[in-house]
Design an enzyme around this catalytic site. Structure first.
Site, short mmCIF file in Angstrom:
data_model
loop_
_atom_site.label_atom_id
_atom_site.label_comp_id
_atom_site.label_asym_id
_atom_site.label_seq_id
_atom_site.Cartn_x
_atom_site.Cartn_y
_atom_site.Cartn_z
N ARG A 1 0.41 10.89 11.85
CA ARG A 1 0.77 9.76 11.80
C ARG A 1 1.91 10.50 12.83
O ARG A 1 2.88 9.51 13.18
CB ARG A 1 1.55 9.13 10.35
CG ARG A 1 0.69 8.06 9.23
CD ARG A 1 1.57 8.20 8.46
NE ARG A 1 2.62 7.30 8.33
CZ ARG A 1 3.32 7.02 8.73
NH1 ARG A 1 3.79 8.35 8.60
NH2 ARG A 1 4.18 6.45 8.53
N CYS B 1 -6.88 22.95 18.27
CA CYS B 1 -5.70 22.28 19.63
C CYS B 1 -6.15 21.24 21.03
O CYS B 1 -6.27 20.31 21.27
CB CYS B 1 -7.48 23.11 20.62
SG CYS B 1 -8.79 24.42 19.33
N GLY C 1 0.75 -1.30 0.26
CA GLY C 1 -0.18 -0.03 -0.38
C GLY C 1 0.77 0.71 -0.36
O GLY C 1 1.01 1.91 -1.08
N ARG C 2 1.27 1.12 1.79
CA ARG C 2 2.53 2.61 0.70
C ARG C 2 3.44 2.80 0.51
O ARG C 2 3.72 3.68 -0.44
CB ARG C 2 2.86 1.88 2.62
CG ARG C 2 3.90 3.17 3.48
CD ARG C 2 4.95 3.11 4.20
NE ARG C 2 4.22 2.37 5.19
CZ ARG C 2 3.73 2.74 6.08
NH1 ARG C 2 3.81 4.35 7.13
NH2 ARG C 2 3.17 2.06 7.21
#
Ligand SMILES: *Cc1c(COP(=O)(O)O)cnc(C)c1O
Length: 463
Positions: free
Chosen positions: A360, A391, A322-323
């Site tokens: 990530r 925040c 995938g990556r």
């Protein structure tokens, strides 16, 4: 220089050990081809272009933040995997890394298959015309509805993940008058992380059926008894962002061991093995990933050797990157909002996105680099931390990097290698709108996933 005055812990005010970050690169204007998409370059005017289009033009037309995807690079990487493995193996792109209908069409055209792991991913794949028999359906808790949809659609394989699921899929297939092709996902006791792997007897995780203790063998026994199932192979996925092939070696050894036991017990040789995905990419210049042809050669050799010594026919291999396909093909384009120097420490650069478009760094402590892309600069490097607008003090995009000291609000900066697990994991935290994905190819840009609008948000909130 105070490095110990912040007791609040790493998520709040990280106190870096000396030498944690590397020295500034020799040339801040240079773009390391290892981490940037193939067609990215800096023009003579200093503006970075991708597919021949300047990032300033992209920002003007599509706004920021935006994921910018290099279509030529995506296709080239998909093709490289396909070519490397040849016709005796199958490459399944892992849709969870990033899935959109355009991507599905590109994969289809380049001859790749597709992994999905939810009803939503399945719907996306089917709606973009991926032939069902080239889809594999994964997941440790597929719902009965999802299973039924997959079986009805005629997916090429369902990867069974538990004893309950063996029965569930068999029952659903049978009630639909079908025989579903399945693989059984096993855990072989190999945990791979980047540059090392750990081989153990057991693996403490939610996926798969343990090889240890005879559980996988029992799963095979049960699957073979059920009329609704056609067991075609064994599946193993050992981790992600892996550089070291020795984890695959141990995994293949153990999977082939199971194939041999199956042959000895049942007199059949299962025709397929799937070794999963997890191949690493370069997020920074320090990473050295392997090329697809090296990976294909290594995996094929490992499996062939193991099968020869077990006197088995070599099964058809499949892999699920995938990556390694989509990761390097995109960068996230941000506009700088504020620049806040903290004397003696670092400069905080705030951008118009953050952990909602890239979780990530917060989630995995991931490393990224960043570059000023709307102009070149000869200013002295400054140590920066790129943070978002959320925040939350853990809202960090790039922990440590160098940018030119004259960086100012309005500059465009880009974080490379954000093609995988960024848009697909994006959230609406703080009701921030998820960025678009803009695909660029040969001087043309087009939106493949549009930017979320406030209207989208309000439509879900029914009051
Ligand atoms: C996540 C996953 C992949 C893809 O992993 P990458 O690191 O993106 O290559 C492949 N197969 C399975 C079963 C997965 O869970």
């Amino acid at each position: 220089m105070s490095r110990s005055a912040h007791p609040a812990g790493p998520r709040h005010a990280d106190v870096l050990p000396e030498g944690h970050y590397s020295a500034p690169p020799a040339d801040l204007n240079a773009l390391d081809p290892k981490v940037w998409a193939q067609t990215v370059e800096r023009g003579e005017d200093g503006v970075v272009t991708v597919g021949g289009i300047g990032v300033t033009q992209l920002a003007e037309e599509y706004g920021t933040p935006a994921y910018v995807l290099d279509e030529a690079d995506f296709r080239a990487r998909a093709r490289a995997w396909r070519t490397a493995f040849g016709t005796d193996a199958d490459v399944f792109y892992a849709g969870k890394a990033f899935l959109s209908r355009a991507v599905v069409r590109w994969l289809n055209e380049e001859g790749l298959n597709l992994d999905v792991c939810s009803g939503g991913e399945l719907a996306t794949a089917l709606s973009a015309g991926m032939p069902a028999d080239r889809i594999a359906f994964h997941g440790n808790n597929k719902s009965p509805e999802e299973i039924e949809r997959a079986v009805r659609a005629g997916v090429g394989r369902i990867v069974l993940d538990s004893f309950q699921e063996i029965v569930r899929v068999a029952h659903i297939a049978q009630s639909l008058g079908k025989r579903q092709r399945v693989q059984i996902r096993i855990t072989v006791g190999v945990e791979a992380h980047t540059h090392e792997f750990i081989a153990t007897a057991h693996e403490d995780q939610k996926f798969g059926i343990p090889l240890a203790g005879g559980h996988a063998a029992e799963a095979v026994r049960r699957a073979l008894q059920l009329d609704g199932l056609e067991l075609i192979g064994i599946h193993s996925h050992i981790g992600s962002q892996i550089f070291d092939m020795s984890g695959f070696e141990v995994a293949a050894h153990r999977v082939v061991g199971l194939l041999k036991d199956i042959r000895d017990e049942h007199g059949i040789e299962l025709p397929e093995i799937d070794l999963g995905g997890g191949l690493g990419i370069a997020y920074t210049s320090d990473d050295d990933p392997r090329e697809p042809h090296e990976i294909a050669k290594a995996l094929t050799e490992i499996v062939t050797r193991e099968c020869e010594s077990a006197k088995l026919r070599t099964p058809r291999i499949s892999v699920e990157p995938g990556r390694a396909i989509v990761g390097p093909t995109a960068f996230t384009l941000y506009e700088v909002g504020t620049v806040k120097p903290l004397d003696g420490l670092r400069t905080y650069v705030s951008v118009d996105g953050g952990m909602s478009d890239n979780i990530r760094t917060a989630l995995y402590d991931a490393e990224y680099t960043v570059a000023l892309v709307s102009r070149a600069s000869d200013a002295e490097p400054m140590l920066v931390r790129v943070v978002g607008k959320h925040c939350e003090s853990g809202d960090i995009v790039v922990k440590d990097a160098f940018l030119p000291g004259d960086l100012a609000p309005g500059d465009l900066i880009a974080v490379p290698a954000t093609g995988a697990y960024c848009r697909s994991m994006a959230s609406n935290y703080n009701h921030v709108l998820r960025p678009p994905v803009v695909a660029v190819r040969e001087g043309e840009a087009r939106v493949v996933v549009r930017r979320e609008t406030e209207e989208d948000l309000l439509r879900l909130d029914v009051g």
